[in-house]
Design an enzyme around this catalytic site. Structure first.
Site, short mmCIF file in Angstrom:
data_model
loop_
_atom_site.label_atom_id
_atom_site.label_comp_id
_atom_site.label_asym_id
_atom_site.label_seq_id
_atom_site.Cartn_x
_atom_site.Cartn_y
_atom_site.Cartn_z
N ASN A 52 20.18 1.30 0.75
CA ASN A 52 19.49 1.42 -0.66
C ASN A 52 20.91 2.16 -1.78
O ASN A 52 22.12 2.82 -1.25
CB ASN A 52 18.17 1.97 -1.32
N ASP A 110 11.68 1.80 3.14
CA ASP A 110 10.22 1.75 3.35
C ASP A 110 10.14 0.56 4.05
O ASP A 110 9.08 0.86 4.78
CB ASP A 110 9.49 0.72 2.10
N LYS A 156 25.51 -9.40 17.28
CA LYS A 156 25.19 -9.75 15.69
C LYS A 156 25.24 -11.08 15.59
O LYS A 156 24.87 -11.75 16.54
CB LYS A 156 27.03 -9.42 15.19
N PRO A 178 6.89 5.12 8.39
CA PRO A 178 6.74 6.31 8.57
C PRO A 178 6.78 7.05 7.37
O PRO A 178 8.05 6.75 6.49
CB PRO A 178 6.68 6.83 10.05
N ASP A 179 5.42 7.14 6.68
CA ASP A 179 5.80 8.07 4.94
C ASP A 179 6.40 9.84 5.85
O ASP A 179 5.37 10.37 6.26
CB ASP A 179 4.93 7.86 4.65
N PHE A 231 9.57 13.62 -4.49
CA PHE A 231 9.99 13.07 -5.00
C PHE A 231 9.10 11.48 -5.23
O PHE A 231 8.90 10.97 -4.78
CB PHE A 231 11.60 12.62 -5.25
N LYS A 254 0.30 11.00 -1.85
CA LYS A 254 0.91 11.57 -0.26
C LYS A 254 0.08 12.74 0.11
O LYS A 254 0.56 13.62 0.88
CB LYS A 254 2.33 11.58 -0.85
N1 CTP Z 1 9.19 9.20 1.36
C1 CTP Z 1 9.43 9.56 2.71
N2 CTP Z 1 9.31 8.47 3.75
C2 CTP Z 1 8.87 7.10 3.45
C3 CTP Z 1 8.66 6.90 1.87
C4 CTP Z 1 9.12 7.68 1.06
O1 CTP Z 1 9.32 10.30 2.76
N3 CTP Z 1 8.65 6.56 3.92
C5 CTP Z 1 9.44 10.02 -0.32
C6 CTP Z 1 10.55 10.14 -0.42
O2 CTP Z 1 11.13 11.09 0.19
C7 CTP Z 1 9.66 10.83 -1.94
C8 CTP Z 1 8.81 9.82 -1.58
O3 CTP Z 1 8.20 9.53 -0.54
O4 CTP Z 1 9.84 12.06 -1.80
C9 CTP Z 1 8.00 9.00 -2.81
O5 CTP Z 1 9.26 8.65 -2.56
P1 CTP Z 1 9.38 6.93 -3.47
O6 CTP Z 1 10.23 5.86 -3.16
O7 CTP Z 1 9.36 6.96 -4.88
O8 CTP Z 1 8.01 6.34 -3.06
P2 CTP Z 1 7.78 5.35 -1.96
O9 CTP Z 1 6.53 5.95 -1.26
O10 CTP Z 1 8.82 4.41 -1.06
O11 CTP Z 1 6.23 4.43 -3.13
P3 CTP Z 1 6.39 3.55 -3.77
O12 CTP Z 1 7.60 2.48 -2.87
O13 CTP Z 1 5.89 2.69 -3.91
O14 CTP Z 1 7.14 3.01 -5.18
#
Ligand code: CTP
Length: 397
Positions: A208, A276, A286, A303-304, A323, A341
């Site tokens: 990204n 995500d 490759k 994992p989040d 964030f 979260k």
């Molecule tokens: N984050 C994380 N792990 C993930 C995804 C996100 O720790 N796998 C954390 C980011 O570091 C940030 C927050 O979650 O602090 C929100 O990230 P964001 O990209 O805005 O949210 P998403 O969880 O991707 O939600 P969405 O796709 O619904 O916007």
């Protein structure tokens, strides 16, 4: 003032060693106690007599000096300081530090110490640019060693470029910053930063646009307030700040493992733009173009990391900050994200391309806490970071 601060000054063997004499004077003028260590090469440039006369104490130079061992062993010598300064830090000393050598008194002290270390590199410009030196510097950055300089300019060898040791006032400023007791001194803080890369095959990945600028600025701001910062970063374009412990990762899974290894911390700031999804069908070879067929990628959710840390039942950080990068309904989406979260604060930002925030130098954020939303004016990412660090310091006090 640096009253009663104990500084172990290691003087390496470079022409810039003469500046170390002035550095000793300035440190002592400010009230610091300076214990000098002169390497064998350093003694070719400045004499032990002038160093000890200026420091007002004996010079240590030999690893195997029995009298010294009886008075103060090298382990004790390395630990009985508030700060170790290496000036000049030659390419050789830097290599020894990076590789963990203990082949003379200076390198042994640097390996045995648990004290913060500040180095002032000084060397020929080609030596500075050499891949080996750059590799070693990256290792030292990762180890949390702080740097001052080098500066660009004419060198004693007649060449021009980076490699001149920082001037004494610059080294003094760095020493003062490192020794000042900030409001977050003694607090351990985790910052995640940068994008993650999720491999498709050995040469392709999903990424990204995050540059890691905001995360790096946050880590720097916390370190400036005296915190011990663990900086877990994906492959960012902005380099990590000095004086923090750097753990480099590539994927979301690696980031989660690094975060777990950094715990416990008092505060976790998740500024990383974590992917995500990852590709479950990632190939170890490759992917090749095949006639009439397109590769079929299958995905699984990553994992989040923020939610994982925020939902810890034991050892949860006191404050977990996330964030929310949004393109629509910023406040509503970020408020919902905070609840989903389970984090304490969320910093919402509008990342529509027109804002120029993603990859830019400025940020316009809204801080969302249990008390509601607080809009901050658009400002530099460094200022956002400083304001956040100050807010955290207040919340912890
Ligand atoms: N984050 C994380 N792990 C993930 C995804 C996100 O720790 N796998 C954390 C980011 O570091 C940030 C927050 O979650 O602090 C929100 O990230 P964001 O990209 O805005 O949210 P998403 O969880 O991707 O939600 P969405 O796709 O619904 O916007």
């Amino acid at each position: 003032m640096l009253s009663s601060k104990r500084i172990l000054l290691i003087i390496g063997g470079g022409i810039a060693a003469y500046k170390a004499l002035d550095l000793i004077r300035r440190l002592r003028e400010r009230g610091a106690m300076v214990t000098p260590v002169l390497t064998r090469a350093g003694a070719e440039f400045v004499t032990p007599l002038s160093v000890s006369a200026l420091a007002g104490r004996k010079v240590f130079s030999d690893l195997f000096n029995l009298t010294d061992e009886a008075e103060m062993g090298h382990i004790e010598l390395s630990r009985s300081a508030d700060l170790i300064v290496v000036a000049p830090a030659t390419a050789d000393l830097i290599a020894k530090m990076a590789q963990g050598h203990a082949s003379d008194l200076a390198s042994t002290l640097l390996l045995a110490t648990d004290t913060p270390v500040l180095i002032a590199p000084a060397m020929n410009v080609r030596m500075w640019h050499h891949a080996a030196t750059q590799r070693n510097l990256a290792l030292l950055h990762g180890d949390g060693i702080a740097f001052v300089g080098p500066n660009d300019g004419d060198m004693a060898c007649g060449e021009h470029g980076p490699g001149r040791m920082a001037e004494v006032p610059e080294i003094m400023a760095a020493v003062r910053t490192m020794l000042s007791e900030g409001p977050l001194t003694g607090r351990r803080i985790l910052v995640t930063s940068g994008p993650t890369h999720e491999p498709i095959d050995p040469v392709r990945y999903i990424a990204n646009r995050s540059s890691g600028a905001q995360g790096a600025a946050i880590a720097r701001a916390f370190a400036t307030l005296g915190a011990e910062v663990v900086f877990v970063t994906g492959p960012a374009t902005v380099p990590p700040p000095d004086g923090v412990q750097v753990i480099r990762v590539e994927t979301a899974h690696e980031m989660l493992e690094a975060v777990k290894s950094a715990l416990p911390v008092e505060v976790a700031i998740c500024a990383a733009a974590v992917a995500d999804w990852h590709v479950t069908s990632a190939s170890s070879q490759k992917l090749k173009k095949t006639k009439g067929g397109l590769p079929q990628l299958t995905f699984a959710e990553n994992p989040d990391i923020l939610a994982t840390v925020a939902s810890m039942t034991s050892g949860r950080p006191k404050l977990v900050v996330g964030f929310a990068a949004e393109t629509d309904d910023v406040i509503a989406n970020a408020t919902a994200k905070r609840a989903r979260k389970g984090c304490d604060w969320i910093i919402a930002n509008d990342v529509r391309p027109a804002t120029g925030i993603m990859g830019g130098t400025e940020n316009a954020v809204t801080l969302i806490t249990a008390d509601g939303a607080e809009e901050w004016p658009r400002m530099g990412k460094d200022q956002v970071a400083a304001q956040l660090a100050a807010r955290v310091a207040t919340a912890l006090s």
